[in-house]
Design an enzyme around this catalytic site. Structure first.
Site, PDB file in Angstrom:
ATOM      1  N   HIS B  12      84.318  -5.522  57.836  1.00 50.14           N
ATOM      2  CA  HIS B  12      83.106  -5.441  58.624  1.00 50.14           C
ATOM      3  C   HIS B  12      82.373  -6.547  58.434  1.00 50.14           C
ATOM      4  O   HIS B  12      80.974  -6.737  58.419  1.00 50.14           O
ATOM      5  CB  HIS B  12      82.487  -4.199  58.372  1.00 50.14           C
ATOM      6  N   HIS B  59      73.795  -2.744  54.606  1.00 50.81           N
ATOM      7  CA  HIS B  59      73.312  -3.712  53.729  1.00 50.81           C
ATOM      8  C   HIS B  59      72.080  -4.006  53.610  1.00 50.81           C
ATOM      9  O   HIS B  59      71.558  -5.078  53.928  1.00 50.81           O
ATOM     10  CB  HIS B  59      74.359  -4.745  54.470  1.00 50.81           C
ATOM     11  N   HIS B 194      86.063 -10.222  48.575  1.00 57.95           N
ATOM     12  CA  HIS B 194      84.886 -11.543  48.605  1.00 57.95           C
ATOM     13  C   HIS B 194      84.055 -11.104  47.399  1.00 57.95           C
ATOM     14  O   HIS B 194      83.870 -10.185  47.013  1.00 57.95           O
ATOM     15  CB  HIS B 194      84.399 -11.369  50.001  1.00 57.95           C
ATOM     16  N   GLU B 241      83.527  -2.814  47.674  1.00 62.94           N
ATOM     17  CA  GLU B 241      83.309  -1.678  48.824  1.00 62.94           C
ATOM     18  C   GLU B 241      84.500  -1.226  49.391  1.00 62.94           C
ATOM     19  O   GLU B 241      84.518  -0.252  50.190  1.00 62.94           O
ATOM     20  CB  GLU B 241      82.439  -2.227  49.779  1.00 62.94           C
TER      21      GLU B 241
END
Lengths: 112, 282
Positions: B12, B59, B194, B241
């Site tokens: 995402h 977020h 990431h 995540e």
């Protein structure tokens, strides 16, 4: 888990989020247009509204991403500053890695 | 009863949405990523789900640190795109499936999960981008109703991977017991590797990402047994995540068929992936 057992990886644990609470709340505020206007009009006054310390204010006004993270800032909040004063995520990454942008793209992300 | 027809997974990364907003789909940087997502969208067009349960994390847009639910279930009739600093993106409002949201909350509590119940909330790129990858960018309305499941993967303590996997099993029981003829998909979002913070920023791990894409289908028990520290070490502080895909996988049967897999590195600073799973026919 002990969050800092992984080198060079500041996890957003209890101590860090407490330290960065005001800084992150200030950045979170930039999700509304009126606050963005206030930030643009008088950045120092906007930061004062959230009770930022002198070193937190310095870090924000210098766009010192590494220092903001060191002070408990979390990138997901801080990124809202980049909506006002445009800077790419990869530039924020390069700054934290201590590299210039081209080197960062090449060495960390495999770009040529 | 309702039917689960597929388990989907997708990154995402906000830059994916920004690339679509700016018309960069065909540029050299983005074309290889987007081309590889076409079969996922084609699968959704061919299989016509009615409802998408989307597992993602906010977020720092809808939730601040004043209230941090570990798991929150959307029970709203609609979800608007949130202002992440640039103004809300020009995509349609998401229609919610409040009746299933409430049913899910009932079943979860009976399964010893204690989620937060959410009736008014806006959704950020964590939900938007996977919806755009699987359903395109409709002019007026999305082809499915959504039920968002928000997972805290930012503020420690984040949940255990094993707990995400268990949540998926309880989600499956809720779908199987929902009195409706609707066709459901479950979408796990986030990752792959990431890291956005600290001097290890820019860390990615293509080898671990490819192993994850293989094992989310073939050996999810291995991925569920890993610690949070394993996730951070292998996939980066933000890549952890990826454990949200385990909610999707937990909802699927033990034996699945892989209909599509795609991997591209990097999308912005992230290893970007997609998967389409179906339960193996009995």
């Amino acid at each position: 888990m002990d969050p800092d057992r992984i080198p060079d990886t500041p996890l957003f644990d209890r101590a860090r989020q407490r330290r960065g609470y005001n800084l992150n709340k200030m950045a979170m505020g930039l999700g509304t247009p009126a606050n963005r206007d206030a930030f643009r009009a008088d950045e120092s006054a906007y930061l004062n509204r959230f009770g930022l310390s002198p070193e937190e204010k310095r870090a924000v006004m210098a766009r010192d991403w590494r220092e903001m993270v060191r002070l408990g800032g979390n990138v997901f909040y801080l990124l809202k500053i980049s909506a006002i004063d445009p800077v790419r995520m990869t530039e924020i990454g390069a700054h934290q890695a201590g590299m210039d942008h081209e080197t960062f793209l090449r060495e960390r992300l495999g770009k040529r | 009863m309702a039917q689960l027809i597929g388990g989907l997974g997708a990154s995402h990364v906000p830059s994916i949405g920004a690339a679509l907003d700016k018309g960069l789909r065909e540029t050299p940087d983005w074309k290889p990523f987007f081309d590889g997502t076409v079969p996922g969208r084609a699968w959704c067009e061919a299989n016509r789900p009615d409802v998408a349960v989307v597992i993602f994390n906010d977020h720092g847009n809808a939730f601040f640190l004043d209230k941090v639910p570990t798991f929150a279930i959307g029970c709203a009739e609609e979800y608007r795109p949130i202002d992440e600093g640039w103004g809300p993106r020009a995509i349609p409002v998401f229609a919610g499936h409040a009746a299933f949201g409430w049913h899910l909350v009932d079943r979860l509590v009976e399964s010893h999960f204690d989620p937060m119940i959410v009736q008014e909330i806006e959704v950020d790129h964590g939900l938007q981008v996977p919806m755009e990858l699987f359903f395109g960018r409709p002019e007026t309305a999305w082809p499915v109703k959504i039920v968002p499941i928000f997972v805290n993967v930012i503020q420690y303590p984040i949940p255990l991977p094993a707990r995400c996997y268990q949540l998926g099993r309880a989600l499956r029981q809720a779908i199987d017991s929902f009195d409706s003829d609707e066709r459901f998909v479950v979408i796990g979002t986030g990752g792959l590797s990431h890291q956005l913070q600290g001097s290890r920023a820019g860390f990615t791990n293509a080898e671990a990402d490819r192993a994850f894409l293989a094992d989310i289908a073939a050996d999810p028990d291995r991925l569920a047994a890993m610690s949070r520290e394993d996730y951070v070490r292998l996939f980066g502080s933000e890549g952890a995540e990826l454990m949200m895909w385990l909610v999707m996988r937990g909802a699927m049967d033990r034996e699945v068929e892989v209909r599509h897999t795609h991997y591209h590195l990097p999308a912005s600073m992230t290893g970007a992936g997609m998967i389409v799973l179906e339960n193996r026919a009995a």
